[in-house]
Design an enzyme around this catalytic site. Structure first.
Site, PDB file in Angstrom:
ATOM      1  N   ASP A 170       0.774  -1.233   0.000  1.00  0.00           N
ATOM      2  CA  ASP A 170       0.000   0.000   0.000  1.00  0.00           C
ATOM      3  C   ASP A 170       0.814   1.297   0.000  1.00  0.00           C
ATOM      4  O   ASP A 170       0.634   2.148  -0.862  1.00  0.00           O
ATOM      5  CB  ASP A 170      -0.928   0.028   1.212  1.00  0.00           C
ATOM      6  CG  ASP A 170      -1.840  -1.195   1.292  1.00  0.00           C
ATOM      7  OD1 ASP A 170      -1.746  -2.072   0.420  1.00  0.00           O
ATOM      8  OD2 ASP A 170      -2.637  -1.251   2.231  1.00  0.00           O
ATOM      9  N   GLU A 397       2.290  -9.734  11.145  1.00  0.00           N
ATOM     10  CA  GLU A 397       1.996  -9.265   9.795  1.00  0.00           C
ATOM     11  C   GLU A 397       3.286  -8.934   9.046  1.00  0.00           C
ATOM     12  O   GLU A 397       3.445  -9.262   7.873  1.00  0.00           O
ATOM     13  CB  GLU A 397       1.089  -8.037   9.886  1.00  0.00           C
ATOM     14  CG  GLU A 397       0.584  -7.523   8.559  1.00  0.00           C
ATOM     15  CD  GLU A 397      -0.364  -6.337   8.720  1.00  0.00           C
ATOM     16  OE1 GLU A 397      -0.912  -5.889   7.695  1.00  0.00           O
ATOM     17  OE2 GLU A 397      -0.547  -5.851   9.865  1.00  0.00           O
TER      18      GLU A 397
END
Length: 426
Positions: A170, A397
């Site tokens: 992102d 993550e």
């Protein structure tokens, strides 16, 4: 933890994050079904239950639009702690949207066919798995065709993204210049991510202003195919092209194994391979993205530049030059590789999302690419280092590339799923 304990913990995490046939990435932060997350999770599920793995992929088909696009989020109506929520995407009037489920209006890298081929190969001839994957093949074929029909406005074999979220990476520094051109004005939105994960590890307000602006722009343009003059952000993404190129190869092999025809998969793959070759910068020995709105290459290195290896399209004489970047401690050769951005990038941030931390899914794709290129020692070293990283810091993550500290969401599904594959092949 030792490797056997790690394996059992990974299996338990996948089961805990199962939501009636699809795996949420991390319940506290990501409570819906994400596109490429599900594909990576299916690779892990294949070691536990190939039928459940195939079902994971079939669940993605619920969100497919009539034009072939499979969106990046399929929303769970019972989960309300995520923004942007379905209303923000404004797809109620979108032509060809799915009627039975709310989705986003953008896509994500197409790992579906690659995962489906893997699941089939792990299934041992299971008839139920084959029946499910026969439904996946035409859906994946339609999605792949959509990329080059509606997201390649210059017909160069290079699908373009309309939002950084489509890349899956992102807030990577490679998008900074393109985003700085956008004046989002006053944008009103909610953020819930910073209540779950420290703001120092998440994209900034600058990023989110533009993310929500681009979501609204898709609706304003009636979700039409983009052109360089019609949208604010349009980038030929080397990672997207590489993952799609690999997916076309895997789709062809999957279809043949199931006795199904996908007559254009290899033709599309050849076009993508030529497009990827055009992104190679011989002077810097790196693959760069191209900004279609700005009309110039994005000369910013990022871990995504190694993914042509995953596609199997890097010339043999170029592989050592790419590996020099991967091994250099001043670039990607950190203690806990592979950092998403190189250490010598002025915008490198070892704790902030895609601006420096290491990610298991990127490592997994690079490992696959190194194996394809017959650089097995490098693949083995990265495999061992990735397994050790997760053993030390848990199923996080992403990870601080210098210290190995776990960052971002806890109990992250694709970290567990891909570790199962790395363990099996190490």
């Amino acid at each position: 933890m030792d490797r056997l304990t790690l394996k059992h913990a990974a299996e338990a995490l996948l089961r805990a994050n199962d939501r009636n046939g699809c795996t949420v990435p991390a319940p506290a932060l990501y409570p819906h079904q994400w596109n490429w997350d599900s594909a990576f999770c299916a690779i892990g599920w294949a070691y536990l239950d190939p039928r459940r793995a195939a079902r994971e992929l079939e669940m993605l088909l619920r969100g497919q639009w009539e034009n072939g696009m499979i969106p990046h989020i399929l929303f769970n109506p019972e989960a309300t702690h995520y923004e942007p929520n379905p209303k923000v995407w404004q797809i109620d009037q979108a032509p060809g949207r799915p009627q039975a489920i709310a989705t986003s209006s953008i896509t994500q890298p197409p790992v579906l066919a690659t995962a489906a081929r893997f699941v089939l190969e792990r299934s041992g001839g299971d008839r139920t798995v084959e029946e499910i994957l026969r439904r996946v093949v035409p859906a994946a074929d339609a999605w792949h065709a959509w990329f080059l029909r509606e997201r390649d406005p210059l017909q160069q074999g290079l699908p373009a993204i309309v939002h950084p979220w489509e890349s899956g990476l992102d807030n990577a520094p490679r998008w900074d210049a393109a985003l700085k051109r956008i004046d989002p004005g006053e944008v009103t939105y909610k953020r819930k991510d910073n209540a779950v994960v420290s703001s120092e590890q998440r994209p900034t307000r600058f990023d989110y202003d533009r993310y929500f602006f681009l979501v609204a722009e898709r609706a304003k343009l009636s979700f039409a195919p983009p052109t360089p003059s019609s949208v604010s952000f349009l980038v030929q993404d080397v990672a997207m092209a590489s993952i799609l190129c690999r997916a076309e190869e895997d789709l062809h092999a999957l279809a043949r194994a199931l006795g199904i025809e996908v007559p254009h998969a290899l033709e599309r793959r050849a076009k993508l391979a030529a497009g990827i070759a055009s992104l190679y910068d011989a002077e810097r020995a790196y693959y760069h993205d191209y900004d279609l709105v700005g009309g110039a290459p994005i000369e910013v290195e990022h871990a995504s530049g190694f993914l042509p290896l995953f596609a199997g399209v890097v010339p043999l004489d170029v592989v050592p030059r790419l590996l020099a970047h991967l091994r250099d401690p001043n670039q990607f050769g950190t203690a806990w590789p592979v950092p998403s951005a190189p250490v010598d990038d002025p915008h490198f941030d070892p704790r902030r999302y895609w601006r420096g931390p290491s990610w298991v899914n990127v490592n997994w794709m690079i490992i696959e690419g190194l194996r394809r290129a017959s650089w097995r020692d490098d693949a083995a070293r990265l495999t061992d280092r990735t397994i050790e990283l997760v053993s030390r810091s848990g199923f996080r993550e992403y990870f601080e590339p210098n210290t190995g500290e776990g960052l971002g969401a806890e109990n992250f599904s694709w970290t567990a799923a891909l570790v199962l594959d790395l363990l099996a092949k190490s």
